[in-house]
Write a protein that holds these residues in place. Structure first.
Motif, mmCIF file in Angstrom:
data_model
loop_
_atom_site.group_PDB
_atom_site.id
_atom_site.type_symbol
_atom_site.label_atom_id
_atom_site.label_comp_id
_atom_site.label_asym_id
_atom_site.label_seq_id
_atom_site.Cartn_x
_atom_site.Cartn_y
_atom_site.Cartn_z
ATOM 1 N N ASP A 239 0.816 -1.215 0.000
ATOM 2 C CA ASP A 239 0.000 0.000 0.000
ATOM 3 C C ASP A 239 0.852 1.270 0.000
ATOM 4 O O ASP A 239 0.295 2.377 -0.117
ATOM 5 C CB ASP A 239 -0.921 0.015 1.228
ATOM 6 N N ARG A 240 2.126 1.145 0.128
ATOM 7 C CA ARG A 240 3.013 2.312 0.161
ATOM 8 C C ARG A 240 3.432 2.702 -1.251
ATOM 9 O O ARG A 240 3.099 2.030 -2.237
ATOM 10 C CB ARG A 240 4.261 2.008 0.991
ATOM 11 N N PHE A 241 4.196 3.796 -1.338
ATOM 12 C CA PHE A 241 4.841 4.135 -2.608
ATOM 13 C C PHE A 241 5.809 3.010 -2.967
ATOM 14 O O PHE A 241 6.481 2.445 -2.084
ATOM 15 C CB PHE A 241 5.588 5.456 -2.492
ATOM 16 N N PRO A 242 5.931 2.672 -4.224
ATOM 17 C CA PRO A 242 6.794 1.530 -4.598
ATOM 18 C C PRO A 242 8.268 1.777 -4.334
ATOM 19 O O PRO A 242 9.027 0.828 -4.134
ATOM 20 C CB PRO A 242 6.517 1.352 -6.092
ATOM 21 N N ASP A 243 8.690 3.040 -4.297
ATOM 22 C CA ASP A 243 10.087 3.356 -4.016
ATOM 23 C C ASP A 243 10.168 4.771 -3.473
ATOM 24 O O ASP A 243 9.195 5.533 -3.484
ATOM 25 C CB ASP A 243 10.966 3.186 -5.258
ATOM 26 N N ILE A 244 11.358 5.139 -3.002
ATOM 27 C CA ILE A 244 11.541 6.438 -2.363
ATOM 28 C C ILE A 244 11.438 7.579 -3.366
ATOM 29 O O ILE A 244 11.003 8.684 -3.039
ATOM 30 C CB ILE A 244 12.885 6.471 -1.615
ATOM 31 N N SER A 245 11.799 7.325 -4.623
ATOM 32 C CA SER A 245 11.722 8.379 -5.646
ATOM 33 C C SER A 245 10.282 8.761 -5.934
ATOM 34 O O SER A 245 9.978 9.933 -6.225
ATOM 35 C CB SER A 245 12.415 7.917 -6.929
ATOM 36 N N SER A 246 9.357 7.788 -5.858
ATOM 37 C CA SER A 246 7.945 8.084 -6.087
ATOM 38 C C SER A 246 7.402 8.979 -4.971
ATOM 39 O O SER A 246 6.606 9.893 -5.220
ATOM 40 C CB SER A 246 7.139 6.789 -6.158
ATOM 41 N N LEU A 247 7.837 8.728 -3.732
ATOM 42 C CA LEU A 247 7.443 9.591 -2.619
ATOM 43 C C LEU A 247 7.960 11.005 -2.832
ATOM 44 O O LEU A 247 7.217 11.990 -2.655
ATOM 45 C CB LEU A 247 7.983 9.009 -1.315
ATOM 46 N N ALA A 248 9.222 11.134 -3.204
ATOM 47 C CA ALA A 248 9.801 12.471 -3.425
ATOM 48 C C ALA A 248 9.108 13.189 -4.572
ATOM 49 O O ALA A 248 8.865 14.407 -4.507
ATOM 50 C CB ALA A 248 11.295 12.339 -3.704
ATOM 51 N N ALA A 249 8.745 12.453 -5.637
ATOM 52 C CA ALA A 249 8.085 13.084 -6.788
ATOM 53 C C ALA A 249 6.711 13.614 -6.406
ATOM 54 O O ALA A 249 6.310 14.700 -6.854
ATOM 55 C CB ALA A 249 7.969 12.065 -7.927
ATOM 56 N N ALA A 250 5.971 12.882 -5.560
ATOM 57 C CA ALA A 250 4.652 13.344 -5.132
ATOM 58 C C ALA A 250 4.769 14.638 -4.325
ATOM 59 O O ALA A 250 3.967 15.567 -4.499
ATOM 60 C CB ALA A 250 3.959 12.253 -4.320
ATOM 61 N N LEU A 251 5.751 14.723 -3.458
ATOM 62 C CA LEU A 251 5.949 15.939 -2.676
ATOM 63 C C LEU A 251 6.387 17.096 -3.555
ATOM 64 O O LEU A 251 5.915 18.237 -3.387
ATOM 65 C CB LEU A 251 6.997 15.691 -1.584
ATOM 66 N N GLU A 252 7.278 16.843 -4.485
ATOM 67 C CA GLU A 252 7.767 17.911 -5.363
ATOM 68 C C GLU A 252 6.641 18.460 -6.233
ATOM 69 O O GLU A 252 6.542 19.682 -6.455
ATOM 70 C CB GLU A 252 8.899 17.383 -6.240
ATOM 71 N N GLN A 253 5.765 17.574 -6.702
ATOM 72 C CA GLN A 253 4.655 18.018 -7.550
ATOM 73 C C GLN A 253 3.708 18.920 -6.765
ATOM 74 O O GLN A 253 3.269 19.967 -7.266
ATOM 75 C CB GLN A 253 3.904 16.801 -8.095
#
Length: 460
Positions: A239-253
């Protein structure tokens, strides 16, 4: 510096902190032409150094970090062994941990702004993305997982630079089975990690999601970032983001949609303010202690006389007391016979003799008898000598606890509060419990309190 403790060519200074396995010290190294560089040394506690399961953890950390070179990761510069105790030499970050900064903000009833909070999380995400993507010498993925992303392991410099440290329990996914269950900090470690099941990069996604949620807890107008944090910290890995880059991309957007800058200025200002207040407190405390040890001499408070004059003054007082008693005994009373004046009574002073002119005969001597002293009481009583009252002996002893890092302390099950602290206890044996939730440390130790004495506890 010849008397300072050394590890190889490194001069060891003050202790910065202590954990369950190791201790961290401020240090420096010197070179030619006055070169001097400040560093940090992490050393296994000496009582644990000979345990076969402890020293390899520190060496494994060096093995892991030497593969990483990123601006948001604290670098390991050297590895050594001193008396069978291994140590790491790391770069020094002039600042505080995110845990210290968050605690200071909470005590002052404030919080980081959204820009500063996102800057911290996105910087850590960049460090983790680099670690997760690390490869070996054959260009094969290592599958590295940090497994201990907590505010205590996120350092922030006075310039606002964010660095991730402490890869001590980091594991390769291929070797995760070698690390037993229970490793990690409760509250930040993923459920599968605490259960001892295999972990992957999503365990670090979980921990960073928890950190993000804590930073946004009191920040207004952050519903969407809170939703992102909740997804990252989902109990189930899928249920989490598949990787740390996806989490960072959501915050940056989201940040870009709100036109929130990605700058360290606000974060740096918070760190500098905390360090400034710490330095000011340390200077004031040092001045207060100095005045207590050596009180200043002022015109209003004359300097005390040297102690060596006290015996002479006491002897003079005693002599005056003896003479007074002798005079009283020498005066006759109605009920007591007079004592011989040749023994006790002082001779009367002669009267002044006037000198007549030479032709005239000398004038007769006019002797004036001494003026009699008033009679003492008929039944004199001798007053007892005055003595200084003896202070009552203290019925309790004092326990003084001052630790680095801090701890929540309790004695015999009674909560005392956060260190440093001082408390009076009944003499005898007691059980002291110390706990630091930020670091996941907990220690129980027996102490003995002595009546009227201080018992100090200064280490874990």
């Amino acid at each position: 510096m010849s008397g300072a403790r050394r590890l190889g060519r490194y001069v060891i200074g003050e202790r910065l902190g202590s954990g369950g396995l190791g201790e961290v010290y401020l240090a420096h190294v010197e070179g030619a032409r006055g070169f001097r560089k400040r560093l940090v040394v992490k050393q296994v506690r000496r009582e644990l150094a000979r345990r076969p399961d402890v020293a390899p953890l520190l060496l494994a950390e060096a093995e892991v970090v030497q593969r990483l070179a990123h601006g948001n990761i604290v670098q390991v510069l050297d590895v050594g062994v001193d008396d069978d105790a291994p140590y790491l030499v790391m770069e020094h970050v002039d600042g505080v941990s995110l845990a210290e900064l968050a605690r200071d903000l909470e005590q002052r009833d404030t919080h980081l702004g959204i820009a500063a909070a996102l800057f911290v999380v996105e910087s850590v995400a960049a460090a983790l993305a680099h670690a997760h993507a690390a490869r070996d010498g054959d260009d094969a993925p290592l599958g590295l997982v940090h497994r201990d992303v907590t505010p205590a392991n996120i350092l922030v410099s006075r310039d606002g630079v964010v660095k991730l440290t402490d890869f001590g329990i980091a594991a390769l996914t291929t070797a995760a089975r070698d690390v037993g269950p229970g490793f990690g900090t409760p509250g930040y470690a993923a459920p599968e990690q605490l259960a001892g099941r295999p972990v992957d990069a999503r365990a670090d996604v979980y921990a960073l999601g928890v950190v993000l949620g804590e930073l946004l807890a009191d920040t207004p107008d952050t519903d969407e970032p809170r939703t992102i944090a909740a997804r990252a910290a989902s109990p189930a890995p899928h249920d989490r983001f598949p990787d740390i880059s996806s989490l960072a991309a959501a915050l940056e957007q989201w940040r870009a949609s709100r036109r929130i800058s990605h700058e360290p200025a606000e974060l740096a200002a918070c760190v500098r303010d905390l360090l400034h207040r710490r330095d000011h407190l340390a200077r004031n405390l040092g001045a207060a202690l100095d005045q207590r040890v050596r009180p200043p001499q002022t015109a209003a408070l004359p300097a005390p006389r040297p102690r060596r004059r006290a015996p002479a003054l006491a002897a003079a007082a005693a002599l005056l007391g003896v003479l007074a008693g002798v005079v009283w005994l020498a005066v006759p009373t109605a009920d007591a016979p007079a004592l011989a004046p040749t023994i006790f009574a002082p001779e009367p002073e002669p009267a002044v003799v006037p000198v007549a002119p030479e032709p005239a005969p000398p004038a007769p001597l006019a002797v004036t008898p001494p003026k009699p002293l008033p009679a003492p009481p008929t039944s004199p009583t001798v007053a007892p000598p005055r003595t200084r009252p003896t202070p009552a002996r203290a019925a309790h002893g004092r326990l003084l606890v001052n630790l680095v890092p801090w701890a929540e302390a309790s004695v015999d099950g009674r909560t005392l509060g956060r260190t440093p602290l001082t408390v009076e206890l009944a003499p005898g044996k007691h059980t002291l419990e110390l706990q630091n939730p930020d670091l996941g440390q907990r220690r129980t130790r027996a102490i003995t309190i002595t009546r009227g004495a201080d018992t100090h506890v200064t280490d874990w």
